[in-house]
Enzyme design. Structure first.
Site, PDB file in Angstrom:
ATOM      1  N   HIS A  28      91.379  69.241  -5.414  1.00 49.99           N
ATOM      2  CA  HIS A  28      91.849  70.078  -4.306  1.00 49.99           C
ATOM      3  C   HIS A  28      90.639  70.768  -3.674  1.00 49.99           C
ATOM      4  CE1 HIS A  28      96.168  70.548  -6.114  1.00 49.99           C
ATOM      5  NE2 HIS A  28      95.755  69.298  -6.042  1.00 49.99           N
ATOM      6  N   TYR A  62     106.143  72.664   2.610  1.00 46.64           N
ATOM      7  CA  TYR A  62     107.001  73.679   1.974  1.00 46.64           C
ATOM      8  C   TYR A  62     108.472  73.485   2.356  1.00 46.64           C
ATOM      9  CZ  TYR A  62     102.439  75.587   1.143  1.00 46.64           C
ATOM     10  OH  TYR A  62     101.132  75.724   0.728  1.00 46.64           O
ATOM     11  N   GLN A  97     105.580  71.893  -2.160  1.00 47.90           N
ATOM     12  CA  GLN A  97     105.712  72.996  -3.120  1.00 47.90           C
ATOM     13  C   GLN A  97     106.887  72.670  -4.046  1.00 47.90           C
ATOM     14  OE1 GLN A  97     104.726  75.135  -5.076  1.00 47.90           O
ATOM     15  NE2 GLN A  97     103.967  76.627  -3.573  1.00 47.90           N
ATOM     16  N   GLY A 151      94.505  77.824   0.637  1.00 52.92           N
ATOM     17  CA  GLY A 151      94.362  78.801  -0.448  1.00 52.92           C
ATOM     18  C   GLY A 151      95.072  80.081  -0.060  1.00 52.92           C
ATOM     19  N   ASP A 152      95.272  80.937  -1.058  1.00 49.77           N
ATOM     20  CA  ASP A 152      95.976  82.204  -0.814  1.00 49.77           C
ATOM     21  C   ASP A 152      94.992  83.315  -0.483  1.00 49.77           C
ATOM     22  OD1 ASP A 152      98.659  81.413  -1.119  1.00 49.77           O
ATOM     23  OD2 ASP A 152      98.378  81.300  -3.290  1.00 49.77           O
ATOM     24  N   GLU A 202      99.284  67.379 -11.863  1.00 50.62           N
ATOM     25  CA  GLU A 202      98.064  68.112 -11.552  1.00 50.62           C
ATOM     26  C   GLU A 202      97.690  69.036 -12.688  1.00 50.62           C
ATOM     27  OE1 GLU A 202      99.062  70.002  -7.814  1.00 50.62           O
ATOM     28  OE2 GLU A 202      99.022  71.978  -8.734  1.00 50.62           O
ATOM     29  N   THR A 233      93.266  71.241  -9.526  1.00 51.98           N
ATOM     30  CA  THR A 233      93.389  72.373  -8.600  1.00 51.98           C
ATOM     31  C   THR A 233      92.037  73.067  -8.396  1.00 51.98           C
ATOM     32  OG1 THR A 233      93.980  73.881 -10.387  1.00 51.98           O
ATOM     33  CG2 THR A 233      95.793  72.793  -9.245  1.00 51.98           C
ATOM     34  N   LYS A 253      98.564  69.175  10.900  1.00 53.66           N
ATOM     35  CA  LYS A 253      97.685  68.689   9.823  1.00 53.66           C
ATOM     36  C   LYS A 253      97.721  67.160   9.766  1.00 53.66           C
ATOM     37  CE  LYS A 253      99.414  71.614   6.466  1.00 53.66           C
ATOM     38  NZ  LYS A 253      99.483  72.402   5.222  1.00 53.66           N
TER      39      LYS A 253
END
Ligand SMILES: Cc1cc2nc3c(=O)[nH]c(=O)nc-3n(C[C@H](O)[C@H](O)[C@H](O)COP(=O)(O)OP(=O)(O)OC[C@H]3O[C@@H](n4cnc5c(N)ncnc54)[C@H](O)[C@@H]3O)c2cc1C
Length: 316
Positions: free
Chosen positions: A93, A177, A208, A124-125, A17, A48, A197
């Site tokens: 993304h 994760y 991750q 997203g964060d 990526e 991204t 999901k």
């Protein structure tokens, strides 16, 4: 071609990526990374997505005003230019943060016009400086809601009412994760949300980064136990800097194995860390490939393409 069809073919694929260049740059700024890795036949390249940030700008009278700045726009444009310039499949993304559902629908239409059939759906964060993730008033609060929107579009149901349009046909990937998402109370809960999901329509998972393969293998096992049966692509990042010892755990909420940390501590220069990181990643990738993982997915941010090329050369 859809990512799920690529992942369902035999052999471990190579994917990576890239991060869109800073605003005002051109594709040349990322073409070096792409062209260094193209000879190794990536099956697809992810691009991204980055949410806008709020910055303080000083006014002439010495006061400050808030300004929204998008430092790395252009995920859709960058993905399209890679697809058409290099003829490689791309996976832009899409993030929930900073976007309304209608804006997301517009981005999906842009992708449809461009013949791009793959997306990685992410939340997203939180905005820098804020503790919790806050969606836009008409946006999504988690990746599952975004997956649901894309899946609806695939069924011909659109956010814009009364829209007459052919069904979309997107292949949706999501993040997983192995060491738990930092906001989840425990692994079980995190896996339950991951399964939501998949049940909503996601067809594969990209993990991750992790540095201990046991964590990936256990994660896959735990996923299978609760009925997550889609391909799970391991995310790999070779460490390359002394500072990675502290900033990777801090930013990505992952552990570095004691042996790796001890060896990094002994390094005196970034060049030594880089050699160590490449060797560690080679061993990790060889074991994952021998275990038959569907693909090895490399995060290029902070790792030069040369390092990844060296790993790929040794593994495939
Ligand atoms: C492979 C990969 C690529 C990435 N690419 C990008 C990128 O391009 N741009 C970017 O900004 N970030 C990116 N990220 C980072 C990602 O956006 C963050 O890790 C983010 O904090 C979580 O995203 P998610 O899609 O996993 O969120 P979600 O799946 O929505 O999960 C977020 C948290 O909410 C919890 N949760 C989920 N559903 C619910 C619910 N219904 N109720 C309560 N809690 C819930 C989850 O357990 C988790 O703790 C990437 C991460 C990975 C692994």
């Amino acid at each position: 071609m859809k990512v799920i069809d690529i992942l369902n073919t035999p052999n471990t694929k190579f994917t990576f990526e890239i991060v869109p260049p800073m605003k005002g740059s051109t594709l040349d700024d990322i073409s070096q990374t792409i062209e260094t890795l193209l000879p190794y036949n990536p099956s697809y390249i992810n691009v991204t997505s980055h949410r806008a940030e709020t910055i303080l700008v000083e006014n002439a009278n010495g006061t400050f005003s808030k300004k929204i700045v998008t430092k790395r726009p252009g995920t859709v444009g960058v993905a399209a230019s890679i697809k058409f310039k290099y003829g490689v499949e791309v996976v832009p993304h899409l993030i929930c943060g900073g976007f309304s559902a209608e804006e997301t629908e517009d981005a999906l239409f842009d992708l449809q016009f461009l013949g791009i059939q793959n997306i990685l759906a992410l939340r997203g964060d939180a905005v820098k400086g804020e503790r919790a993730f806050t969606p836009e008033p008409d946006g999504h609060g988690n990746a599952c809601a975004l997956v649901q929107q894309v899946a609806k579009m695939n069924r011909g149901e659109f956010f814009t009412p009364d829209l007459k349009h052919n069904n979309a046909d997107f292949c949706i990937g999501v993040a997983g994760y192995p060491e738990k998402h930092c906001e989840s109370p425990n692994i079980e809960t995190d896996l339950r949300y991951l399964k939501n999901k998949i049940d909503a329509g996601a067809e594969y998972i990209v993990t991750q980064m992790f540095f201990d393969n046991k964590k990936y293998f256990r994660f896959v096992e735990d996923c299978r136990k609760i009925g997550i049966n889609v391909p799970i692509v391991p995310g790999i990042k070779p460490i390359s800097l002394l500072v990675n010892l502290n900033n990777l755990p801090q930013i990505f909420h992952i552990d570095l194995p004691a042996e790796l940390a001890r060896n990094v501590e002994k390094c005196k220069t970034n060049a030594e860390v880089r050699d160590l990181g490449v060797e560690w990643a080679i061993q990790q990738c060889k074991e994952l490939k021998a275990a038959g993982v569907p693909a090895l997915h490399f995060f290029t941010l902070g790792s030069t393409a040369k390092n990844i090329a060296e790993i790929v050369k040794n593994v495939y």
